[in-house]
Design a protein around this motif. Structure first.
Motif, PDB file in Angstrom:
ATOM      1  N   ASN A 119      -0.050   5.262  -6.914  1.00  0.00           N
ATOM      2  CA  ASN A 119      -0.065   5.192  -5.450  1.00  0.00           C
ATOM      3  C   ASN A 119      -1.062   6.157  -4.827  1.00  0.00           C
ATOM      4  OD1 ASN A 119       1.708   3.088  -5.144  1.00  0.00           O
ATOM      5  ND2 ASN A 119       3.495   4.388  -4.812  1.00  0.00           N
ATOM      6  N   SER A 120      -1.292   7.310  -5.456  1.00  0.00           N
ATOM      7  CA  SER A 120      -2.278   8.249  -4.898  1.00  0.00           C
ATOM      8  C   SER A 120      -3.681   7.644  -4.928  1.00  0.00           C
ATOM      9  CB  SER A 120      -2.231   9.593  -5.627  1.00  0.00           C
ATOM     10  OG  SER A 120      -2.721   9.469  -6.938  1.00  0.00           O
ATOM     11  N   ARG A 142      -3.717   4.819  -2.211  1.00  0.00           N
ATOM     12  CA  ARG A 142      -3.796   5.311  -0.822  1.00  0.00           C
ATOM     13  C   ARG A 142      -5.226   5.539  -0.347  1.00  0.00           C
ATOM     14  NH1 ARG A 142       1.037   8.163  -2.530  1.00  0.00           N
ATOM     15  NH2 ARG A 142       2.793   7.313  -1.382  1.00  0.00           N
ATOM     16  N   GLY A 149      -2.049   3.127   2.212  1.00  0.00           N
ATOM     17  CA  GLY A 149      -0.854   3.881   2.562  1.00  0.00           C
ATOM     18  C   GLY A 149       0.352   2.983   2.769  1.00  0.00           C
ATOM     19  N   ALA A 190       1.340   1.335  -0.586  1.00  0.00           N
ATOM     20  CA  ALA A 190       2.053   2.269  -1.464  1.00  0.00           C
ATOM     21  C   ALA A 190       3.513   2.407  -1.024  1.00  0.00           C
ATOM     22  CB  ALA A 190       1.358   3.628  -1.465  1.00  0.00           C
ATOM     23  N   GLU A 191       3.748   2.447   0.284  1.00  0.00           N
ATOM     24  CA  GLU A 191       5.118   2.534   0.797  1.00  0.00           C
ATOM     25  C   GLU A 191       5.913   1.275   0.460  1.00  0.00           C
ATOM     26  OE1 GLU A 191       6.595   5.231   2.050  1.00  0.00           O
ATOM     27  OE2 GLU A 191       4.694   6.200   1.574  1.00  0.00           O
TER      28      GLU A 191
END
Length: 137
Positions: A69-70, A73, A79, A82-83
Motif C-alpha cells: 500500500n505504501s 499510495r 490513497g 489502499a484504504e
C-alpha cells in the motif's frame, strides 16, 4: 467511477482460481497486472494463438500489505485505493474470498472480491469439451 461487479478479464479466471486454491488458508490480496505487449511471462514468447492478457498474477500476503500500500499510495488515486484494499481485507479476514486488484495498462484499475470456486474449473472443462464437440461437427 463505480467498478463493474464481474472480473473484466474472464479468460484468466481459471488461473486466478488456481492461485486462490494455493492460497486458500492465507489472508492477502491478489494483484493482476495487465500485459503491455501481450507476451507470456512463463515462456517469454507470445503464445501461438492469442497474446497473454496479463503480465503477472501474484499474491501479496497480509503481512506485506502495508509495504504494498505504501507503493500504491504514490499513484494519483492510490490513497483511496489502499484504504479500500484494507477495508476489504479486514471485512473478509479468514474467508476463502480474497480481494483482487487488476492494474490496467491504461492506468485504471479494478478492485473486487473473488472466491475460490472449484466448480468453475469443472464448468470450464465442460465448456471446452462442448467447444471441441461443436468444432468437430
Amino acid at each position: 467511477m463505480e467498478a463493474p461487479l464481474l472480473f473484466p478479464l474472464p479468460e484468466i479466471e481459471p488461473r486466478i482460481q488456481q492461485l486462490l486454491e494455493r492460497t486458500l488458508a492465507m489472508n492477502g490480496l491478489l494483484v493482476v497486472t495487465e500485459a503491455r505487449y501481450g507476451v507470456s511471462v512463463e515462456s517469454g514468447a507470445p503464445p501461438p494463438n492469442e497474446p497473454d492478457p496479463v503480465e503477472s498474477i501474484r499474491f501479496v500476503p497480509f503481512a506485506k500489505i502495508e509495504a504494498f500500500n505504501s507503493v500504491l499510495r504514490r499513484r494519483p488515486d492510490g490513497g483511496d485505493l489502499a484504504e479500500q484494499i484494507c477495508s476489504l481485507l479486514l471485512d473478509h479476514y479468514g474467508s476463502s474470498a480474497k480481494p483482487v486488484l487488476l492494474l490496467r495498462r491504461n492506468g485504471n484499475h479494478w478492485l473486487g472480491m473473488l472466491d475460490y470456486c472449484p466448480e468453475s474449473r469443472e464448468r470450464s472443462h465442460r465448456i471446452t469439451h462442448l467447444h471441441r464437440c461443436l468444432a468437430a461437427s
